[in-house]
Design a protein around this motif. Sequence first.
Motif, PDB file in Angstrom:
ATOM      1  N   MET A   1       0.773  -1.378   0.142  1.00  0.00           N
ATOM      2  CA  MET A   1      -0.374   0.295  -0.437  1.00  0.00           C
ATOM      3  C   MET A   1       0.843   1.103  -0.147  1.00  0.00           C
ATOM      4  O   MET A   1       0.783   2.116  -0.808  1.00  0.00           O
ATOM      5  CB  MET A   1      -0.695  -0.428   1.015  1.00  0.00           C
ATOM      6  CG  MET A   1      -1.956   1.278   1.592  1.00  0.00           C
ATOM      7  SD  MET A   1      -2.789   0.490   0.136  1.00  0.00           S
ATOM      8  CE  MET A   1      -3.937   2.059   0.558  1.00  0.00           C
ATOM      9  N   PHE A   2       2.246   1.077   0.788  1.00  0.00           N
ATOM     10  CA  PHE A   2       2.532   2.412   0.937  1.00  0.00           C
ATOM     11  C   PHE A   2       3.787   2.775  -0.592  1.00  0.00           C
ATOM     12  O   PHE A   2       3.857   3.692  -1.012  1.00  0.00           O
ATOM     13  CB  PHE A   2       3.876   2.305   2.177  1.00  0.00           C
ATOM     14  CG  PHE A   2       4.760   3.536   2.224  1.00  0.00           C
ATOM     15  CD1 PHE A   2       4.407   4.575   2.750  1.00  0.00           C
ATOM     16  CD2 PHE A   2       5.938   3.043   1.744  1.00  0.00           C
ATOM     17  CE1 PHE A   2       5.170   5.652   3.092  1.00  0.00           C
ATOM     18  CE2 PHE A   2       6.383   4.407   2.176  1.00  0.00           C
ATOM     19  CZ  PHE A   2       6.970   5.436   2.358  1.00  0.00           C
ATOM     20  N   THR A   3       4.060   1.408  -1.306  1.00  0.00           N
ATOM     21  CA  THR A   3       4.437   2.085  -1.991  1.00  0.00           C
ATOM     22  C   THR A   3       3.616   2.491  -3.563  1.00  0.00           C
ATOM     23  O   THR A   3       4.122   3.127  -3.723  1.00  0.00           O
ATOM     24  CB  THR A   3       5.454   0.240  -2.899  1.00  0.00           C
ATOM     25  OG1 THR A   3       4.091  -0.065  -3.250  1.00  0.00           O
ATOM     26  CG2 THR A   3       6.416  -0.158  -2.289  1.00  0.00           C
ATOM     27  N   ILE A   4       2.492   2.156  -3.482  1.00  0.00           N
ATOM     28  CA  ILE A   4       1.384   2.163  -4.477  1.00  0.00           C
ATOM     29  C   ILE A   4       1.166   3.891  -3.921  1.00  0.00           C
ATOM     30  O   ILE A   4       0.716   5.384  -5.308  1.00  0.00           O
ATOM     31  CB  ILE A   4      -0.181   1.977  -4.034  1.00  0.00           C
ATOM     32  CG1 ILE A   4       0.289   0.952  -4.851  1.00  0.00           C
ATOM     33  CG2 ILE A   4      -0.710   2.515  -5.828  1.00  0.00           C
ATOM     34  CD1 ILE A   4      -0.839  -0.183  -4.715  1.00  0.00           C
ATOM     35  N   LEU A   5       1.435   4.546  -2.707  1.00  0.00           N
ATOM     36  CA  LEU A   5       1.104   6.335  -2.693  1.00  0.00           C
ATOM     37  C   LEU A   5       2.728   6.373  -2.963  1.00  0.00           C
ATOM     38  O   LEU A   5       2.149   7.535  -3.558  1.00  0.00           O
ATOM     39  CB  LEU A   5       0.826   6.104  -1.385  1.00  0.00           C
ATOM     40  CG  LEU A   5       0.547   7.440  -0.196  1.00  0.00           C
ATOM     41  CD1 LEU A   5      -0.269   7.866  -0.765  1.00  0.00           C
ATOM     42  CD2 LEU A   5       1.087   6.923   1.026  1.00  0.00           C
ATOM     43  N   VAL A   6       3.341   6.221  -2.583  1.00  0.00           N
ATOM     44  CA  VAL A   6       4.818   7.177  -3.372  1.00  0.00           C
ATOM     45  C   VAL A   6       4.761   7.209  -5.081  1.00  0.00           C
ATOM     46  O   VAL A   6       5.220   7.589  -4.780  1.00  0.00           O
ATOM     47  CB  VAL A   6       5.916   5.849  -2.188  1.00  0.00           C
ATOM     48  CG1 VAL A   6       7.556   6.503  -2.821  1.00  0.00           C
ATOM     49  CG2 VAL A   6       6.610   6.234  -0.858  1.00  0.00           C
ATOM     50  N   ILE A   7       4.468   5.919  -5.879  1.00  0.00           N
ATOM     51  CA  ILE A   7       4.037   5.705  -6.800  1.00  0.00           C
ATOM     52  C   ILE A   7       3.490   7.170  -7.642  1.00  0.00           C
ATOM     53  O   ILE A   7       4.131   7.474  -8.546  1.00  0.00           O
ATOM     54  CB  ILE A   7       4.403   4.244  -7.390  1.00  0.00           C
ATOM     55  CG1 ILE A   7       5.741   3.624  -7.334  1.00  0.00           C
ATOM     56  CG2 ILE A   7       3.593   5.207  -9.192  1.00  0.00           C
ATOM     57  CD1 ILE A   7       5.252   2.040  -7.406  1.00  0.00           C
ATOM     58  N   SER A   8       2.801   6.973  -6.881  1.00  0.00           N
ATOM     59  CA  SER A   8       2.032   7.588  -6.992  1.00  0.00           C
ATOM     60  C   SER A   8       1.948   9.782  -6.501  1.00  0.00           C
ATOM     61  O   SER A   8       1.515  10.706  -7.348  1.00  0.00           O
ATOM     62  CB  SER A   8       0.073   7.609  -6.594  1.00  0.00           C
ATOM     63  OG  SER A   8      -0.490   6.340  -6.237  1.00  0.00           O
ATOM     64  N   LEU A   9       2.283   9.572  -5.906  1.00  0.00           N
ATOM     65  CA  LEU A   9       3.100  11.516  -5.601  1.00  0.00           C
ATOM     66  C   LEU A   9       4.194  11.554  -7.027  1.00  0.00           C
ATOM     67  O   LEU A   9       4.088  12.803  -6.808  1.00  0.00           O
ATOM     68  CB  LEU A   9       3.147  10.948  -4.515  1.00  0.00           C
ATOM     69  CG  LEU A   9       2.611  10.614  -3.021  1.00  0.00           C
ATOM     70  CD1 LEU A   9       2.971  11.230  -1.636  1.00  0.00           C
ATOM     71  CD2 LEU A   9       1.399  12.111  -2.931  1.00  0.00           C
ATOM     72  N   ILE A  10       5.171  10.463  -7.238  1.00  0.00           N
ATOM     73  CA  ILE A  10       5.989  10.915  -8.097  1.00  0.00           C
ATOM     74  C   ILE A  10       5.415  11.611  -9.596  1.00  0.00           C
ATOM     75  O   ILE A  10       5.992  11.446  -9.508  1.00  0.00           O
ATOM     76  CB  ILE A  10       7.526   9.382  -7.852  1.00  0.00           C
ATOM     77  CG1 ILE A  10       8.034   9.231  -6.460  1.00  0.00           C
ATOM     78  CG2 ILE A  10       7.918   9.868  -9.309  1.00  0.00           C
ATOM     79  CD1 ILE A  10       8.915   8.202  -6.483  1.00  0.00           C
TER      80      ILE A  10
END
Length: 51
Positions: A1-10
């Motif tokens: 879940m955290f990786t999806i959030l980071v990728i989305s923010l990038i």
Amino acid sequence: MFTILVISLIIIIVVLVLAVATTSKAYQYKHTVDPIDNNPHLSETEQKEKE
């Protein structure tokens, strides 16, 4: 879940930077206007007004 959030923010940051860069470049573009003497449509308009 955290990786999806980071990728989305990038992705959001990259899109925002690209949008600002293209808008900035668009405002720096020097637009030119043809002189009135070389406008062929102006003489047509003047002839129609005289008639």
